[in-house]
Design a protein around this motif. Structure first.
Motif, PDB file in Angstrom:
ATOM      1  N   GLU A 230      -0.681 -38.086  52.871  1.00  0.00           N
ATOM      2  CA  GLU A 230      -0.517 -39.537  52.882  1.00  0.00           C
ATOM      3  C   GLU A 230      -1.587 -40.245  52.049  1.00  0.00           C
ATOM      4  N   HIS A 231      -2.784 -39.652  51.976  1.00  0.00           N
ATOM      5  CA  HIS A 231      -3.888 -40.301  51.267  1.00  0.00           C
ATOM      6  C   HIS A 231      -4.105 -39.755  49.855  1.00  0.00           C
ATOM      7  N   ARG A 232      -3.534 -38.591  49.572  1.00  0.00           N
ATOM      8  CA  ARG A 232      -3.779 -37.949  48.269  1.00  0.00           C
ATOM      9  C   ARG A 232      -3.445 -38.849  47.083  1.00  0.00           C
ATOM     10  N   PRO A 233      -2.332 -39.609  47.113  1.00  0.00           N
ATOM     11  CA  PRO A 233      -2.028 -40.463  45.946  1.00  0.00           C
ATOM     12  C   PRO A 233      -3.113 -41.496  45.648  1.00  0.00           C
ATOM     13  N   TYR A 234      -3.939 -41.822  46.630  1.00  0.00           N
ATOM     14  CA  TYR A 234      -4.970 -42.842  46.451  1.00  0.00           C
ATOM     15  C   TYR A 234      -6.345 -42.232  46.172  1.00  0.00           C
ATOM     16  N   GLY A 235      -6.446 -40.911  46.261  1.00  0.00           N
ATOM     17  CA  GLY A 235      -7.712 -40.238  45.987  1.00  0.00           C
ATOM     18  C   GLY A 235      -8.768 -40.474  47.039  1.00  0.00           C
ATOM     19  N   GLY A 236      -8.366 -40.953  48.218  1.00  0.00           N
ATOM     20  CA  GLY A 236      -9.296 -41.227  49.299  1.00  0.00           C
ATOM     21  C   GLY A 236      -8.564 -41.801  50.489  1.00  0.00           C
ATOM     22  N   VAL A 237      -9.285 -41.982  51.582  1.00  0.00           N
ATOM     23  CA  VAL A 237      -8.659 -42.440  52.824  1.00  0.00           C
ATOM     24  C   VAL A 237      -8.426 -43.946  52.777  1.00  0.00           C
ATOM     25  N   VAL A 238      -7.198 -44.363  53.069  1.00  0.00           N
ATOM     26  CA  VAL A 238      -6.842 -45.778  53.177  1.00  0.00           C
ATOM     27  C   VAL A 238      -6.820 -46.124  54.665  1.00  0.00           C
TER      28      VAL A 238
ATOM     29  N   ASP B  61     -10.652 -37.601  31.070  1.00  0.00           N
ATOM     30  CA  ASP B  61      -9.355 -38.141  30.663  1.00  0.00           C
ATOM     31  C   ASP B  61      -8.191 -37.679  31.522  1.00  0.00           C
ATOM     32  N   ASP B  62      -8.388 -36.684  32.373  1.00  0.00           N
ATOM     33  CA  ASP B  62      -7.272 -36.139  33.136  1.00  0.00           C
ATOM     34  C   ASP B  62      -7.002 -36.962  34.386  1.00  0.00           C
ATOM     35  N   PRO B  63      -5.735 -37.094  34.776  1.00  0.00           N
ATOM     36  CA  PRO B  63      -5.407 -37.846  36.001  1.00  0.00           C
ATOM     37  C   PRO B  63      -5.841 -37.067  37.235  1.00  0.00           C
ATOM     38  N   PRO B  64      -5.944 -37.730  38.412  1.00  0.00           N
ATOM     39  CA  PRO B  64      -6.343 -37.038  39.634  1.00  0.00           C
ATOM     40  C   PRO B  64      -5.453 -35.837  39.927  1.00  0.00           C
ATOM     41  N   GLY B  65      -6.066 -34.730  40.305  1.00  0.00           N
ATOM     42  CA  GLY B  65      -5.329 -33.526  40.648  1.00  0.00           C
ATOM     43  C   GLY B  65      -4.943 -32.677  39.452  1.00  0.00           C
ATOM     44  N   ASP B  66      -5.315 -33.101  38.236  1.00  0.00           N
ATOM     45  CA  ASP B  66      -4.959 -32.343  37.035  1.00  0.00           C
ATOM     46  C   ASP B  66      -6.240 -31.937  36.309  1.00  0.00           C
ATOM     47  N   ALA B  67      -6.564 -30.651  36.349  1.00  0.00           N
ATOM     48  CA  ALA B  67      -7.796 -30.173  35.725  1.00  0.00           C
ATOM     49  C   ALA B  67      -7.698 -30.173  34.206  1.00  0.00           C
ATOM     50  N   GLY B  68      -6.488 -30.311  33.680  1.00  0.00           N
ATOM     51  CA  GLY B  68      -6.321 -30.417  32.234  1.00  0.00           C
ATOM     52  C   GLY B  68      -6.678 -29.140  31.488  1.00  0.00           C
TER      53      GLY B  68
END
Length: 358
Positions: free
Chosen positions: A35-43, A228-235
């Motif tokens: 539930e919180h992963r899309p925000y990169g932290g706890v909402v 430059d990589d988006p969250p969760g993407d090590a690129g």
């Protein structure tokens, strides 16, 4: 003695049943990571609503797994702070309802005390001992003198070490939650590939600082073009990111080791022995840091004690156990106890005289 524990202070909804002799009859944890992963932290708002949606079911499942009816319990323990107040409120109101319905003692547990006492769950660890409490929101060195009796020796003057792990993972695109993500990446990295500072090392006192280290990691990442990589993407820069993660983890290890070494010396002077050194909180699950601290404890003629990884992160078994410890001393709480977003451990010294347990 059997106590039901409830934990809802952050992003885990948890319920557990623990006995006075340290047996865990049930320990359920529902994670909100997805539930919180899309925000990169706890909402906080999302966390509170999720607790409200799931807490009743988790309590029922914990009691069923323990094979008990509510009437067989000796008390209800709940995290009453510190934490995200919406989530804390959900847990507190649930525990109060059960305590009122079944005429059971209500135990308002400080979340940090739950971590502080976990090492005594199922062990013969005696007071006093030295505690390094490291989590997403806390970084403290404490002398644990007894239930409700804590002497703060040092703490962070800015950011908690767990927050530093989370921010490092986020800026490198390593994923969420940050602590385990950094640890996984660091396993493949070279800590000598980046030169990072060790704030506070060598300075008087036992305080910590991690904001400068976070800034240094960002500057190093910018210089190496790793942002430059988006969250969760090590690129395509996984190797360099692993090196930076390893360098960061090594720096944290050096800081914690130096501060704990000094704390063990101070503890010996004050209490006549060198420990043991207990490490608790979510960051205590990091194996590299455990190894560093184990070496520090051994060098001081002491030993490192750490709960199993599953009891380092937020869970209700530690809350139930803290409830057991407090119930033994008659330290129950009234049903008008208010949930607290902030609640320093040192304030537990002001605990009122023990109340009757019924």
């Amino acid at each position: 003695m059997t106590v039901l524990g409830i934990e809802t202070s952050c992003d885990e909804t948890a319920a557990a049943v623990v006995t006075g002799d340290g047996r865990i009859l049930a320990n359920l944890v529902l994670s909100q990571l997805d539930e919180h992963r899309p925000y990169g932290g706890v909402v906080p708002e999302i966390a509170a609503r999720s607790h409200l949606d799931h807490i009743d079911r988790l309590v029922e499942e914990a009691m069923a797994e323990a094979g008990l009816e509510f009437g067989a319990l000796d008390g209800i323990a709940v995290t009453a702070g510190p934490g995200l107040i919406g989530g804390v409120f959900v847990g507190v109101m649930t525990a109060k309802a059960i305590a009122l319905a079944w005429d059971l003692p209500f135990l308002a547990v400080n979340h940090l005390e739950g971590h502080a006492l976990t090492a005594r769950l199922g062990t013969d660890l005696a007071f006093p001992y030295l505690l390094l409490l490291v989590s997403g929101g806390h970084c403290q060195l404490l002398a644990v003198e007894g239930v409700g009796c804590y002497s703060r020796l040092g703490g962070t003057i800015d950011d908690a070490v767990g927050e530093a792990f989370d921010k490092t993972a986020k800026l490198l695109g390593l994923g969420y939650p940050g602590g385990p993500a950094v640890e996984r990446a660091a396993a493949d990295g070279d800590p000598a590939a980046f030169a990072l500072p060790r704030p506070m090392i060598g300075r008087p006192g036992l305080d910590f600082s991690f904001s400068g280290l976070k800034t240094a990691v960002r500057h190093a990442a910018q210089a190496a073009d790793l942002l430059d990589d988006p969250p969760g993407d090590a690129g395509n820069d996984a190797g360099r990111k692993a090196d930076l993660a390893a360098a960061f983890q090594e720096a944290v290890g050096d800081i914690l080791a130096e501060r704990c070494g000094k704390a063990l010396d101070l503890f010996r002077e004050r209490y006549g022995k060198a420990g043991p050194l207990v490490v608790a909180g979510g960051v205590a699950a990091n194996r590299h840091l455990r190894e560093r601290l184990d070496g520090v404890a051994r060098a001081a003629g002491s030993e490192l004690m750490a709960p199993p990884p599953a009891l380092c992160t937020d869970n209700a078994a530690m809350i139930a156990w803290a409830g057991v410890e407090r119930l033994r001393l008659g330290l129950t709480d009234p049903l008008d106890f208010a949930a607290r977003p902030r609640w320093p451990l040192e304030e537990l010294r002001e605990t009122p005289a023990p109340a009757k347990t019924g």
